[in-house]
Design a protein around this motif. Structure first.
Motif, PDB file in Angstrom:
ATOM      1  N   SER A 152       0.813  -1.217   0.000  1.00  0.00           N
ATOM      2  CA  SER A 152       0.000   0.000   0.000  1.00  0.00           C
ATOM      3  C   SER A 152       0.846   1.265   0.000  1.00  0.00           C
ATOM      4  O   SER A 152       0.318   2.358  -0.147  1.00  0.00           O
ATOM      5  N   ASN A 153       2.185   1.136   0.181  1.00  0.00           N
ATOM      6  CA  ASN A 153       3.026   2.339   0.261  1.00  0.00           C
ATOM      7  C   ASN A 153       3.533   2.811  -1.100  1.00  0.00           C
ATOM      8  O   ASN A 153       4.255   3.794  -1.194  1.00  0.00           O
ATOM      9  N   GLY A 154       3.152   2.112  -2.166  1.00  0.00           N
ATOM     10  CA  GLY A 154       3.526   2.543  -3.503  1.00  0.00           C
ATOM     11  C   GLY A 154       4.758   1.878  -4.063  1.00  0.00           C
ATOM     12  O   GLY A 154       4.928   1.835  -5.279  1.00  0.00           O
ATOM     13  N   VAL A 155       5.650   1.357  -3.214  1.00  0.00           N
ATOM     14  CA  VAL A 155       6.842   0.666  -3.704  1.00  0.00           C
ATOM     15  C   VAL A 155       6.526  -0.814  -3.823  1.00  0.00           C
ATOM     16  O   VAL A 155       6.045  -1.431  -2.876  1.00  0.00           O
ATOM     17  N   LEU A 163      13.610   0.747   0.655  1.00  0.00           N
ATOM     18  CA  LEU A 163      12.415   1.533   0.316  1.00  0.00           C
ATOM     19  C   LEU A 163      11.211   0.640   0.051  1.00  0.00           C
ATOM     20  O   LEU A 163      10.062   1.053   0.244  1.00  0.00           O
ATOM     21  N   LEU A 164      11.457  -0.587  -0.387  1.00  0.00           N
ATOM     22  CA  LEU A 164      10.358  -1.539  -0.567  1.00  0.00           C
ATOM     23  C   LEU A 164       9.647  -1.790   0.751  1.00  0.00           C
ATOM     24  O   LEU A 164       8.421  -1.912   0.798  1.00  0.00           O
ATOM     25  N   GLU A 165      10.411  -1.831   1.819  1.00  0.00           N
ATOM     26  CA  GLU A 165       9.831  -2.079   3.142  1.00  0.00           C
ATOM     27  C   GLU A 165       9.290  -0.810   3.795  1.00  0.00           C
ATOM     28  O   GLU A 165       8.318  -0.864   4.558  1.00  0.00           O
ATOM     29  N   ASN A 166       9.886   0.336   3.480  1.00  0.00           N
ATOM     30  CA  ASN A 166       9.578   1.566   4.225  1.00  0.00           C
ATOM     31  C   ASN A 166       8.881   2.652   3.420  1.00  0.00           C
ATOM     32  O   ASN A 166       8.451   3.657   3.991  1.00  0.00           O
ATOM     33  N   GLY A 167       8.761   2.479   2.101  1.00  0.00           N
ATOM     34  CA  GLY A 167       8.058   3.460   1.283  1.00  0.00           C
ATOM     35  C   GLY A 167       8.955   4.590   0.816  1.00  0.00           C
ATOM     36  O   GLY A 167      10.078   4.785   1.297  1.00  0.00           O
ATOM     37  N   PHE A 168       8.423   5.376  -0.140  1.00  0.00           N
ATOM     38  CA  PHE A 168       9.167   6.484  -0.727  1.00  0.00           C
ATOM     39  C   PHE A 168       8.328   7.763  -0.711  1.00  0.00           C
ATOM     40  O   PHE A 168       8.512   8.653  -1.523  1.00  0.00           O
ATOM     41  N   GLY A 169       7.420   7.854   0.227  1.00  0.00           N
ATOM     42  CA  GLY A 169       6.575   9.030   0.321  1.00  0.00           C
ATOM     43  C   GLY A 169       5.376   8.951  -0.602  1.00  0.00           C
ATOM     44  O   GLY A 169       5.069   7.912  -1.182  1.00  0.00           O
TER      45      GLY A 169
END
Length: 250
Positions: A82-85, A138-144
């Motif tokens: 759901s975070n886009g990455v 970033l796959l785990e934490n998102g990129f905004g």
């Protein structure tokens, strides 16, 4: 690869490569990082992000998503976050398109010879292991939050390759193709500065090329190198603040 095309065969792909595939009849390209084992990590619109602008730019928004004509395979469909990455197999990433590799450390002359933005940069790329580390983190934490001009799939891939971001959040991101659209829009009115058809063409092309070159992440001022841990920490703080504001408003 060369001035005319960056198209490559799958056999020459290496982990850490920044790759892309054209969408919508070459209107816009979708970018990602190949991490090996037939996997690509890329940035798409997360759920509820940038749902529409009511303008022709919505073509770009749709292009940043997975192609509805080529739905993800069952394995990739289960991995969409759901975070886009997202992590996808190479075939799902390409969605029926051809494979291209983004070029780094190009000369100014080569950069300007590329009429289309979003295919190369003068900036230097970091080692493959560093690139893959950034992408997987970033796959785990998102990129905004996804934004056409400030934070899109090309911005994601360029950050993974270079670690560079704009120090001024009010400016556009690193995306060469977004800058191409802006440069083209800016140069169009200047064609009216002269009644000579050749003068109009030279003026427009000059402004377009100069704008693209000045905005390239390898040439522009106001960029800084940020570790992926610091970047996601900063993004986490912003997202947490927005969540608290939303909760209070509700």
């Amino acid at each position: 690869m060369g001035v005319l095309s960056n198209r490559i065969d799958r056999e020459v792909l290496k982990p850490g490569d920044h790759i892309y595939s054209w969408r919508k009849a070459y209107v816009y390209a979708h970018h990602g990082i190949y991490v090996g084992d037939d996997k690509v990590i890329h940035f798409t619109r997360g759920e509820g992000q940038e749902m529409g602008t009511g303008t022709v730019l919505d073509i770009l928004l749709v292009s940043s998503s997975l192609n509805p004509r080529h739905p993800p395979c069952p394995n990739c469909a289960q991995q969409q976050g759901s975070n886009g990455v997202a992590s996808s197999c190479l075939s799902c990433f390409l969605a029926g398109g051809y494979l291209y590799r983004f070029e780094y450390s190009v000369s100014p002359a080569f950069f300007l010879a590329k009429a289309r933005g979003g295919t190369c940069t003068c900036a230097d790329a970091d080692p493959a292991e560093t690139v893959i580390h950034r992408a997987t983190h970033l796959l785990e934490n998102g990129f905004g939050c996804y934004n056409i001009f400030k934070n899109n799939c090309e911005d994601f891939a360029i950050y993974c390759k270079t670690g560079l971001i704009s120090a001024d959040e009010r400016t556009i991101g690193q995306s060469g193709q977004a800058m191409s659209f802006l440069a083209a829009a800016f140069s169009s009115p200047l064609r009216l500065a002269t009644s000579n058809v050749y003068g109009m063409a030279v003026t427009a092309i000059g402004v377009y090329c100069a704008s693209r070159y000045a905005a390239d992440v390898g040439m522009r001022s106001g960029v800084m190198k940020v570790s992926v841990e610091d970047l996601t920490g900063r993004l986490g703080g912003v997202n947490g603040m927005l969540s608290r504001v939303t909760s209070v408003a509700d």
